[in-house]
Design an enzyme around this catalytic site. Structure first.
Site, PDB file in Angstrom:
ATOM      1  N   SER A  49       0.829  -1.188   0.000  1.00 48.05           N
ATOM      2  CA  SER A  49       0.000   0.000   0.000  1.00 48.05           C
ATOM      3  C   SER A  49       0.878   1.259   0.000  1.00 48.05           C
ATOM      4  O   SER A  49       1.815   1.373  -0.783  1.00 48.05           O
ATOM      5  CB  SER A  49      -0.952  -0.038   1.202  1.00 48.05           C
ATOM      6  N   ASP A 211      -5.578  -3.024  -2.907  1.00 50.33           N
ATOM      7  CA  ASP A 211      -4.649  -2.853  -1.794  1.00 50.33           C
ATOM      8  C   ASP A 211      -4.041  -4.185  -1.337  1.00 50.33           C
ATOM      9  O   ASP A 211      -4.753  -5.157  -1.093  1.00 50.33           O
ATOM     10  CB  ASP A 211      -5.363  -2.187  -0.621  1.00 50.33           C
TER      11      ASP A 211
END
Length: 379
Positions: A49, A211
């Site tokens: 991320s 993500d």
């Protein structure tokens, strides 16, 4: 100055949106141990991320640790939310109207990713700031051994680690997770940082990715597969210092969403660290001559995490958040005094990011002796 082989030392940078500014403060504390022309002391960089963005930035400056940290700090200290997603009233309303129209279209016609915010500004910023060509150069020169970016594949519900590294590193396949050698680019960073529903998923080859924290069952798997024997983990989980209250009604959407984000970004990493500690403790009980025949090896770890409640810290800077974004979050119960961590993930503003950098630096300095031992640095 260093006793441990740096190519066997890894750094793991977890996800957490705006919270990732904290990682810069920790790096700022570590870099002061080294002379100006020194390379990075961890030759394996693993990011997820927002941590993947920080890690990739450092990887492009692997031959000069000081320069990499200075540039990264400058970016975070000069952040504006508008550099990450469209946050003006026109930008927010325009995107929401577009999403509404898309929802009325047939799925065969509408192939665009739905999201709460438009992350085109982040793409533009990454294209300007990160020179991916330098990654191969640094690997070839020995300044870097491997860089990995974790993503979640929505097609297969698997965690995928895309990596660039030295030729002796091979792909790996485990239950619901795998590692694939590839040429990293901006799309990999956008995919890894695409928080579900908040930012759009990204198409890579024939798959759709989001993500990296979503399907990440073993965050420490990547550095171990890449050859790490020592792992520095900068964990963005923070203590929750507000006193728990007895609920007199159902928790609000804001509270539930905050819990979900905390779970996605922190729980699997904490579980994996506990698992690694148990394995290390078990190996210590086995005689050394028998330990050599086992497919397991002891992995040394050092974890640095925030000493302050980042949700509470974000509430101090809530007024810095763009008006349009606050208006959008208000219907789900997000206000300055709301007991939710959502703001701490979305508040990409100078004052808050600078406070996180300062906190990261202070926390790392509180563990300065442990850091010296970990990197085998003599005083």
């Amino acid at each position: 100055m260093e006793k441990a082989l740096p190519e066997k030392t890894a750094i793991v940078l977890g996800g957490g949106g705006a919270r990732a500014a904290y990682q810069v403060g920790v790096l700022k504390a570590i870099v002061q141990f080294y002379p100006r022309n020194h390379g990075i002391p961890f030759k394996i960089i693993c990011g997820t991320s927002a941590g993947a963005i920080n890690g990739t930035s450092i990887a492009t400056h692997a031959s000069c640790f000081h320069l990499g940290v200075r540039k990264l700090e400058w970016v975070w200290r000069n952040f504006r939310t508008e550099k990450i997603y469209k946050s003006s009233a026109r930008g927010v309303l325009g995107h929401l109207c577009k999403m509404l129209l898309m929802s009325l279209q047939d799925d065969r016609i509408n192939t665009h990713a739905g999201s709460l915010f438009n992350s085109d500004p982040l793409r533009d910023m990454l294209n300007q700031l990160i020179n991916f060509i330098r990654i191969d150069r640094n690997i070839a020169s020995g300044a870097l051994n491997a860089l990995s970016i974790d993503v979640s594949c929505y097609n297969t519900s698997r965690s995928v680690t895309f990596f660039q590294g030295s030729h002796d590193i091979t792909d790996w396949h485990r239950d619901r997770r795998s590692g694939q050698r590839t040429q990293l680019n901006t799309d990999h960073l956008l995919a890894s940082s695409a928080i579900p529903l908040i930012f759009p998923s990204i198409k890579l080859n024939q798959g759709y990715y989001g993500d990296g924290s979503v399907h990440q069952l073993a965050p420490l798997s990547s550095p171990i597969h890449l050859g790490a024997k020592k792992i520095l983990v900068i964990n963005l989980e923070s203590p929750h210092k507000r006193q728990p209250q007895e609920l007199t009604h159902h928790p609000k959407v804001a509270t539930i969403t905050g819990h979900l984000l905390d779970t996605i970004f922190s729980d699997t990493l904490n579980s994996d660290l506990e698992r690694l500690e148990r394995i290390n403790a078990t190996l210590e009980l086995i005689p050394e001559e028998k330990r050599k025949s086992l497919p397991l090896t002891k992995i040394e770890t050092l974890v640095i995490k925030p000493s302050e409640d980042l949700s509470q810290l974000a509430s101090y800077y809530y007024k810095e958040m763009p008006t349009a974004v606050k208006a959008m979050l208000r219907p789900i119960g997000i206000k300055q005094d709301t007991d939710s961590s959502i703001v701490s993930y979305l508040l990409f503003e100078q004052a808050y990011c600078s406070a996180l950098i300062d906190l990261g630096y202070q926390d790392a300095m509180c563990q300065i002796d442990e850091l010296r031992d970990f990197f085998a640095i003599t005083k």
